[in-house]
Scaffold this motif. Structure first.
Motif, PDB file in Angstrom:
ATOM      1  N   ALA A 174       0.779  -1.165  -0.053  1.00  0.00           N
ATOM      2  CA  ALA A 174      -0.102  -0.175  -0.345  1.00  0.00           C
ATOM      3  C   ALA A 174       1.191   0.975  -0.127  1.00  0.00           C
ATOM      4  N   VAL A 175       0.957   1.886  -1.055  1.00  0.00           N
ATOM      5  CA  VAL A 175       1.739   3.525  -1.615  1.00  0.00           C
ATOM      6  C   VAL A 175       1.029   4.516  -0.535  1.00  0.00           C
ATOM      7  N   THR A 176       1.507   5.163   0.833  1.00  0.00           N
ATOM      8  CA  THR A 176       0.886   5.990   1.108  1.00  0.00           C
ATOM      9  C   THR A 176       1.250   7.334   2.102  1.00  0.00           C
ATOM     10  N   LYS A 177       1.753   7.446   0.635  1.00  0.00           N
ATOM     11  CA  LYS A 177       2.541   8.499   0.382  1.00  0.00           C
ATOM     12  C   LYS A 177       1.209   9.754   0.316  1.00  0.00           C
ATOM     13  N   GLY A 178       1.356  10.937   1.083  1.00  0.00           N
ATOM     14  CA  GLY A 178       0.322  11.607   1.302  1.00  0.00           C
ATOM     15  C   GLY A 178      -0.732  11.817   1.558  1.00  0.00           C
TER      16      GLY A 178
ATOM     17  N   GLU B 285       6.741   4.418   1.251  1.00  0.00           N
ATOM     18  CA  GLU B 285       6.372   5.494   1.060  1.00  0.00           C
ATOM     19  C   GLU B 285       7.882   5.978  -0.413  1.00  0.00           C
ATOM     20  N   ASN B 286       7.185   7.187  -0.501  1.00  0.00           N
ATOM     21  CA  ASN B 286       8.599   7.235  -1.823  1.00  0.00           C
ATOM     22  C   ASN B 286       9.657   8.562  -1.263  1.00  0.00           C
ATOM     23  N   ARG B 287       8.687   9.434   0.192  1.00  0.00           N
ATOM     24  CA  ARG B 287       9.685   9.957   0.924  1.00  0.00           C
ATOM     25  C   ARG B 287      10.445   9.935   2.503  1.00  0.00           C
TER      26      ARG B 287
ATOM     27  N   LEU C  93      10.430   1.861   1.506  1.00  0.00           N
ATOM     28  CA  LEU C  93      11.357   2.834   0.850  1.00  0.00           C
ATOM     29  C   LEU C  93      11.035   3.189  -0.953  1.00  0.00           C
ATOM     30  N   ILE C  94      10.176   3.496  -1.860  1.00  0.00           N
ATOM     31  CA  ILE C  94       9.395   3.257  -2.517  1.00  0.00           C
ATOM     32  C   ILE C  94       9.868   4.475  -3.512  1.00  0.00           C
ATOM     33  N   GLY C  95      11.007   5.339  -3.234  1.00  0.00           N
ATOM     34  CA  GLY C  95      11.655   6.882  -3.938  1.00  0.00           C
ATOM     35  C   GLY C  95      12.640   6.456  -3.638  1.00  0.00           C
TER      36      GLY C  95
ATOM     37  N   LEU D 201      13.632  -7.283  -8.437  1.00  0.00           N
ATOM     38  CA  LEU D 201      13.492  -5.645  -8.974  1.00  0.00           C
ATOM     39  C   LEU D 201      12.918  -5.042  -9.053  1.00  0.00           C
ATOM     40  N   MET D 202      12.607  -3.347  -9.724  1.00  0.00           N
ATOM     41  CA  MET D 202      11.250  -3.143  -9.308  1.00  0.00           C
ATOM     42  C   MET D 202      11.401  -2.061 -10.844  1.00  0.00           C
ATOM     43  N   THR D 203      10.208  -1.834 -10.667  1.00  0.00           N
ATOM     44  CA  THR D 203      10.367  -0.392 -11.976  1.00  0.00           C
ATOM     45  C   THR D 203       8.816   0.697 -11.698  1.00  0.00           C
ATOM     46  N   VAL D 204       8.988   1.480 -12.560  1.00  0.00           N
ATOM     47  CA  VAL D 204       8.147   2.771 -12.155  1.00  0.00           C
ATOM     48  C   VAL D 204       8.257   2.320 -13.972  1.00  0.00           C
ATOM     49  N   ALA D 205       6.420   2.025 -14.482  1.00  0.00           N
ATOM     50  CA  ALA D 205       6.455   1.822 -15.783  1.00  0.00           C
ATOM     51  C   ALA D 205       5.958   2.594 -16.482  1.00  0.00           C
TER      52      ALA D 205
ATOM     53  N   GLY E  51       3.991  -2.329 -11.425  1.00  0.00           N
ATOM     54  CA  GLY E  51       2.271  -2.513 -11.652  1.00  0.00           C
ATOM     55  C   GLY E  51       1.914  -1.574 -10.604  1.00  0.00           C
ATOM     56  N   MET E  52       1.420  -0.511 -10.703  1.00  0.00           N
ATOM     57  CA  MET E  52       0.781   0.328 -10.433  1.00  0.00           C
ATOM     58  C   MET E  52      -0.418   0.285  -9.921  1.00  0.00           C
ATOM     59  N   SER E  53      -1.482   1.324  -9.664  1.00  0.00           N
ATOM     60  CA  SER E  53      -2.813   1.435  -9.743  1.00  0.00           C
ATOM     61  C   SER E  53      -3.961   1.110 -11.377  1.00  0.00           C
ATOM     62  N   HIS E  54      -3.300   1.909 -12.020  1.00  0.00           N
ATOM     63  CA  HIS E  54      -3.369   2.188 -13.374  1.00  0.00           C
ATOM     64  C   HIS E  54      -3.009   0.367 -14.413  1.00  0.00           C
TER      65      HIS E  54
ATOM     66  N   VAL F  85       3.158  -5.884  -6.284  1.00  0.00           N
ATOM     67  CA  VAL F  85       2.719  -5.087  -6.574  1.00  0.00           C
ATOM     68  C   VAL F  85       2.472  -3.284  -5.587  1.00  0.00           C
ATOM     69  N   ARG F  86       2.748  -2.008  -6.289  1.00  0.00           N
ATOM     70  CA  ARG F  86       2.893  -0.914  -5.388  1.00  0.00           C
ATOM     71  C   ARG F  86       1.361  -0.254  -6.123  1.00  0.00           C
ATOM     72  N   LEU F  87       0.286  -0.144  -5.072  1.00  0.00           N
ATOM     73  CA  LEU F  87      -1.357   0.717  -4.986  1.00  0.00           C
ATOM     74  C   LEU F  87      -1.123   1.689  -3.890  1.00  0.00           C
ATOM     75  N   GLY F  88      -1.027   2.790  -4.186  1.00  0.00           N
ATOM     76  CA  GLY F  88      -1.674   4.055  -4.118  1.00  0.00           C
ATOM     77  C   GLY F  88      -3.684   4.454  -4.446  1.00  0.00           C
ATOM     78  N   THR F  89      -3.448   5.333  -4.560  1.00  0.00           N
ATOM     79  CA  THR F  89      -4.716   4.964  -5.221  1.00  0.00           C
ATOM     80  C   THR F  89      -6.061   4.252  -5.358  1.00  0.00           C
ATOM     81  N   ALA F  90      -5.842   3.480  -5.709  1.00  0.00           N
ATOM     82  CA  ALA F  90      -6.551   2.367  -5.893  1.00  0.00           C
ATOM     83  C   ALA F  90      -7.061   1.652  -5.207  1.00  0.00           C
TER      84      ALA F  90
ATOM     85  N   PRO G 298      -7.324   8.720  -3.587  1.00  0.00           N
ATOM     86  CA  PRO G 298      -6.928   9.532  -3.849  1.00  0.00           C
ATOM     87  C   PRO G 298      -6.013  10.424  -3.280  1.00  0.00           C
ATOM     88  N   ARG G 299      -4.591  11.258  -3.381  1.00  0.00           N
ATOM     89  CA  ARG G 299      -4.362  11.682  -2.471  1.00  0.00           C
ATOM     90  C   ARG G 299      -4.832  13.365  -2.240  1.00  0.00           C
ATOM     91  N   PRO G 300      -4.977  13.680  -0.992  1.00  0.00           N
ATOM     92  CA  PRO G 300      -4.877  14.673  -0.946  1.00  0.00           C
ATOM     93  C   PRO G 300      -4.121  15.598  -1.226  1.00  0.00           C
TER      94      PRO G 300
HETATM   95  C1  LIG Z   1       3.221   6.512  -6.230  1.00  0.00           C
HETATM   96  C2  LIG Z   1       3.339   5.519  -6.670  1.00  0.00           C
HETATM   97  C3  LIG Z   1       3.038   4.397  -6.632  1.00  0.00           C
HETATM   98  C4  LIG Z   1       1.429   4.850  -6.102  1.00  0.00           C
HETATM   99  O1  LIG Z   1       0.921   5.616  -7.331  1.00  0.00           O
HETATM  100  P1  LIG Z   1      -0.587   4.398  -7.810  1.00  0.00           P
HETATM  101  O2  LIG Z   1      -0.891   4.911  -9.163  1.00  0.00           O
HETATM  102  O3  LIG Z   1      -1.244   5.984  -6.469  1.00  0.00           O
HETATM  103  O4  LIG Z   1      -1.434   3.367  -7.221  1.00  0.00           O
HETATM  104  C5  LIG Z   1       3.647   2.710  -6.796  1.00  0.00           C
HETATM  105  N1  LIG Z   1       5.631   3.339  -7.033  1.00  0.00           N
HETATM  106  C6  LIG Z   1       5.849   3.776  -6.964  1.00  0.00           C
HETATM  107  C7  LIG Z   1       7.610   3.973  -6.678  1.00  0.00           C
HETATM  108  C8  LIG Z   1       5.535   5.054  -6.901  1.00  0.00           C
HETATM  109  O5  LIG Z   1       6.086   6.591  -6.327  1.00  0.00           O
END
Ligand SMILES: *Cc1c(COP(=O)(O)O)cnc(C)c1O
Length: 232
Positions: free
Chosen positions: A33-37, A56-58, A77-79, A159-163, A200-203, A216-221, A225-227
């Motif tokens: 669960a990505v809880t940033k914001g 958390e990314n920061r 730490l994902i950032g 390994l990790m990636t942000v597509a 893989g993220m929400s989208h 998978v790293r899921l924020g908004t889904a 929604p992040r404030p």
């Molecule tokens: C914010 C973030 C996510 C989650 O993003 P969503 O689109 O809200 O699921 C996943 N990975 C990283 C590295 C992020 O910074």
């Protein structure tokens, strides 16, 4: 049922279907669960819903939030990490999931060794090749692994990636596939198992799961929604 529990139920259904489409066992995919914001209370809601992997990314945001969380989580730490924040990051996080440069890896290792620790990490790969994205170029990754013996304070577990963002997540399927193939290549070349493929993220998480994501790293889904926050 809380809002988060309702979202989680939907996500689990989608994840199960995606795993089924590629003949995979959905229980082999961990949800982070990505809880940033989001405030600390959200983390406690996630823990109550059975999700204890928190991304958390920061470093600074986690530093403010973590003391206010009541329950026990695994903090990831994902950032991107700056060298001058490594010490702080090692105090706060159980795992560093986005090691994107040799200098940062070396600093993490140096401090971990000094503290008598071995830190589990994931190596971030810029599999989509976007200039603004962090991570090792795919072709640079084997070179990094060839030098892992110089980093005794790290245990690389995957390994990790942000597509890249694409309206239609099908478009980034080749990026996820490249990650899977890279992991196979590393296994063949270095005899490493590398259990985690964090992608893989929400989208786009369903496509990522179809292509072999084990995390998978899921924020908004999942969290909502992040404030609005400055700098995001
Ligand atoms: C914010 C973030 C996510 C989650 O993003 P969503 O689109 O809200 O699921 C996943 N990975 C990283 C590295 C992020 O910074």
């Amino acid at each position: 049922m809380s809002e988060i529990e309702a979202r989680l139920a939907l996500i689990r259904e989608r994840l199960e279907r995606a795993a089924g489409r590629s003949g995979r066992d959905p229980s082999q995919v961990v949800i982070v669960a990505v809880t940033k914001g989001h405030p600390a209370s959200r983390v406690d809601e996630l823990l109550a819903a059975g999700i204890d992997q928190i991304g958390e990314n920061r470093v600074q945001e986690a530093q403010a939030k973590k003391p206010e969380v009541r329950g026990q989580a695994t903090w990831r730490l994902i950032g991107p990490l700056q060298r001058n924040k490594v010490r702080r990051a090692l105090e706060l996080f159980d795992r560093l999931d986005a090691i994107d440069r040799w200098e940062v890896a070396a600093e993490v290792s140096r401090r971990a060794v000094a503290a008598g620790r071995v830190v589990p990490v994931l190596v971030e790969v810029n599999a989509g090749g976007e200039v603004q994205k962090h991570g090792f170029a795919p072709e640079a990754v084997p070179g990094f692994f060839a030098r892992l013996h110089e980093l005794p304070g790290l245990r690389v577990e995957g390994l990790m990636t942000v597509a890249p963002w694409a309206e239609d997540p099908e478009e980034v399927r080749p990026v996820f596939r490249r990650m899977r193939e890279l992991r196979e290549r590393l296994r063949d070349q270095f005899g490493l198992e590398l259990p985690w493929l964090s992608m893989g993220m929400s989208h786009d998480f369903e496509v990522a799961v179809e292509e072999g994501a084990t995390m998978v790293r899921l924020g908004t889904a999942l969290v909502g929604p992040r404030p609005a926050a400055p700098g995001r």
